[in-house]
Scaffold this active site. Sequence first.
Site, PDB file in Angstrom:
ATOM      1  NE  ARG A  44     -44.186 -21.920 -29.281  1.00 56.50           N
ATOM      2  CZ  ARG A  44     -44.482 -21.243 -28.181  1.00 56.50           C
ATOM      3  NH1 ARG A  44     -45.696 -20.736 -28.032  1.00 56.50           N
ATOM      4  NH2 ARG A  44     -43.588 -21.045 -27.244  1.00 56.50           N
ATOM      5  CD  GLU A  56     -46.229 -16.852 -33.675  1.00 51.39           C
ATOM      6  OE1 GLU A  56     -45.479 -16.508 -32.739  1.00 51.39           O
ATOM      7  OE2 GLU A  56     -47.221 -17.556 -33.507  1.00 51.39           O
ATOM      8  CG  HIS A  85     -47.287 -15.811 -29.716  1.00 54.23           C
ATOM      9  ND1 HIS A  85     -46.391 -16.681 -30.282  1.00 54.23           N
ATOM     10  CD2 HIS A  85     -47.434 -16.220 -28.425  1.00 54.23           C
ATOM     11  CE1 HIS A  85     -45.994 -17.570 -29.377  1.00 54.23           C
ATOM     12  NE2 HIS A  85     -46.633 -17.306 -28.230  1.00 54.23           N
TER      13      HIS A  85
HETATM   14  P1  NAP Z   1     -47.599 -28.973 -20.724  1.00 52.66           P
HETATM   15  O1  NAP Z   1     -48.047 -28.822 -19.317  1.00 52.66           O
HETATM   16  O2  NAP Z   1     -46.324 -29.686 -21.005  1.00 52.66           O
HETATM   17  O3  NAP Z   1     -48.786 -29.678 -21.499  1.00 52.66           O
HETATM   18  C1  NAP Z   1     -48.664 -30.179 -22.783  1.00 52.66           C
HETATM   19  C2  NAP Z   1     -49.588 -31.361 -22.945  1.00 52.66           C
HETATM   20  O4  NAP Z   1     -49.494 -31.827 -24.285  1.00 52.66           O
HETATM   21  C3  NAP Z   1     -49.265 -32.533 -22.026  1.00 52.66           C
HETATM   22  O5  NAP Z   1     -50.470 -33.000 -21.493  1.00 52.66           O
HETATM   23  C4  NAP Z   1     -48.650 -33.560 -22.969  1.00 52.66           C
HETATM   24  O6  NAP Z   1     -48.962 -34.867 -22.605  1.00 52.66           O
HETATM   25  C5  NAP Z   1     -49.384 -33.241 -24.251  1.00 52.66           C
HETATM   26  N1  NAP Z   1     -48.638 -33.713 -25.419  1.00 52.66           N
HETATM   27  C6  NAP Z   1     -47.317 -33.653 -25.653  1.00 52.66           C
HETATM   28  N2  NAP Z   1     -47.030 -34.201 -26.849  1.00 52.66           N
HETATM   29  C7  NAP Z   1     -48.214 -34.624 -27.351  1.00 52.66           C
HETATM   30  C8  NAP Z   1     -48.569 -35.296 -28.545  1.00 52.66           C
HETATM   31  N3  NAP Z   1     -47.673 -35.640 -29.455  1.00 52.66           N
HETATM   32  N4  NAP Z   1     -49.875 -35.569 -28.736  1.00 52.66           N
HETATM   33  C9  NAP Z   1     -50.791 -35.221 -27.802  1.00 52.66           C
HETATM   34  N5  NAP Z   1     -50.519 -34.602 -26.663  1.00 52.66           N
HETATM   35  C10 NAP Z   1     -49.232 -34.307 -26.439  1.00 52.66           C
HETATM   36  O7  NAP Z   1     -47.461 -27.569 -21.432  1.00 52.66           O
HETATM   37  P2  NAP Z   1     -48.349 -26.262 -21.167  1.00 52.66           P
HETATM   38  O8  NAP Z   1     -47.726 -25.456 -20.103  1.00 52.66           O
HETATM   39  O9  NAP Z   1     -49.776 -26.648 -21.040  1.00 52.66           O
HETATM   40  O10 NAP Z   1     -48.107 -25.496 -22.546  1.00 52.66           O
HETATM   41  C11 NAP Z   1     -48.537 -26.073 -23.773  1.00 52.66           C
HETATM   42  C12 NAP Z   1     -47.997 -25.276 -24.944  1.00 52.66           C
HETATM   43  O11 NAP Z   1     -48.671 -24.041 -25.032  1.00 52.66           O
HETATM   44  C13 NAP Z   1     -46.514 -24.873 -24.808  1.00 52.66           C
HETATM   45  O12 NAP Z   1     -45.660 -25.906 -25.263  1.00 52.66           O
HETATM   46  C14 NAP Z   1     -46.425 -23.644 -25.665  1.00 52.66           C
HETATM   47  O13 NAP Z   1     -46.002 -23.977 -26.972  1.00 52.66           O
HETATM   48  C15 NAP Z   1     -47.851 -23.124 -25.722  1.00 52.66           C
HETATM   49  N6  NAP Z   1     -48.005 -21.799 -25.101  1.00 52.66           N
HETATM   50  C16 NAP Z   1     -48.455 -20.752 -25.843  1.00 52.66           C
HETATM   51  C17 NAP Z   1     -48.644 -19.531 -25.249  1.00 52.66           C
HETATM   52  C18 NAP Z   1     -49.136 -18.352 -26.033  1.00 52.66           C
HETATM   53  O14 NAP Z   1     -48.714 -17.246 -25.761  1.00 52.66           O
HETATM   54  N7  NAP Z   1     -50.038 -18.539 -26.967  1.00 52.66           N
HETATM   55  C19 NAP Z   1     -48.364 -19.350 -23.885  1.00 52.66           C
HETATM   56  C20 NAP Z   1     -47.921 -20.430 -23.153  1.00 52.66           C
HETATM   57  C21 NAP Z   1     -47.746 -21.657 -23.777  1.00 52.66           C
HETATM   58  P3  NAP Z   1     -48.039 -35.748 -21.639  1.00 52.66           P
HETATM   59  O15 NAP Z   1     -48.001 -34.993 -20.354  1.00 52.66           O
HETATM   60  O16 NAP Z   1     -48.755 -37.026 -21.539  1.00 52.66           O
HETATM   61  O17 NAP Z   1     -46.717 -35.818 -22.307  1.00 52.66           O
END
Ligand code: NAP
Length: 321
Positions: free
Chosen positions: A240, A269, A287
Amino acid sequence: MSEKPVLWISRKLLPAVEERARQNYDVRLNPEDKVFTGDEIVEMSKEVDAILPCHSEHFSAEVVARMSDRVKIIANHSVGVDHCDLAALKEKGIVVTNTPDVLSKATAEIALLLMLGAARRANEGNRLMRSGEWNHWGAMFMVGTQMTDKRLGIVGMGRIGQAFAKIVQGFDMEIHYYSRNRVAPEIENGAIYHSELDDLLKISDFLSLNCPSTPETYHLMNAEKFALLPKGAVVVNTARGTLIDETALYDALKSGHIAAAGLDVFETEPGGNPKFSELDNIFMLPHIGSATVETRNAMGFRALDNLDAYFAGKEPGDRVA
Ligand code: NAP
């Protein structure tokens, strides 16, 4: 009132998703694909039992407070839920779900595209070809940075971080990561855990941001953090826009401390940051991390699975509030 629950699909989705939605719901569609304001969301909430929104609809505390009690569930068409005030929705008794897993591989692919594109100067090369101005070749021409055999730092070893780590295995990179919690050894698959972000930054030749947008991660990468990266590092953000202080990134790219950046997400955005267009060393996309037919269908179906579970009296699989 019709027998089927009334479902508002707030943006235009792929045909197969809208078709499946019609089977179980009395759907309100958005064929013009307009983006609804907070006031319009409040108005629509009076007519519907459920909403299937994208991250473009903002359910702020102020909007949620004014929404009708008729809405029982918001089944998001995204994994990120930073457009939803989860505390306010929970307090109002509205169930919230997201669409994890199904978009991890597509987003990891875009992270790879951005990393290679930034490192190998794809923006400049593509523009040169399209302008018809390519009139020179030499050993010093368009020399970039190579991914192979470098150290990759992943911030947020969740679903997308893990999918990206898997994809880059073939690049012989040394993979490091920082996350709130260390992941299990079988998931780490040799990746090296850093319990402090600063320690990860100091050794990351390439950096990929993969954690969610939360108050804690706001401007996670600021001037001080960019300065910790090795000179010539490449930074990629598919998470993000709020994770990056864009002025600090601009300055670090302009000074050359950061060699290049690959960005799919921006603080503003749609639109992005017009200042970034001044710099050749940014490779940008609008995006589109999850924008493939396969993934957009899977996201829509996953949101509908959550709705179907809820209206069948079961716990939706991807409940986040
Ligand atoms: P996820 O499985 O929840 O993974 C997020 C990771 O970030 C987890 O390992 C979490 O750790 C860690 N985290 C959370 N808060 C943190 C902090 N303060 N400092 C360091 N690490 C932290 O989510 P995901 O499915 O991988 O998706 C991640 C993000 O990608 C989404 O939230 C979304 O905003 C973005 N995204 C973007 C697109 C795009 O089109 N560009 C598409 C999909 C997703 P813990 O598990 O230990 O809490």
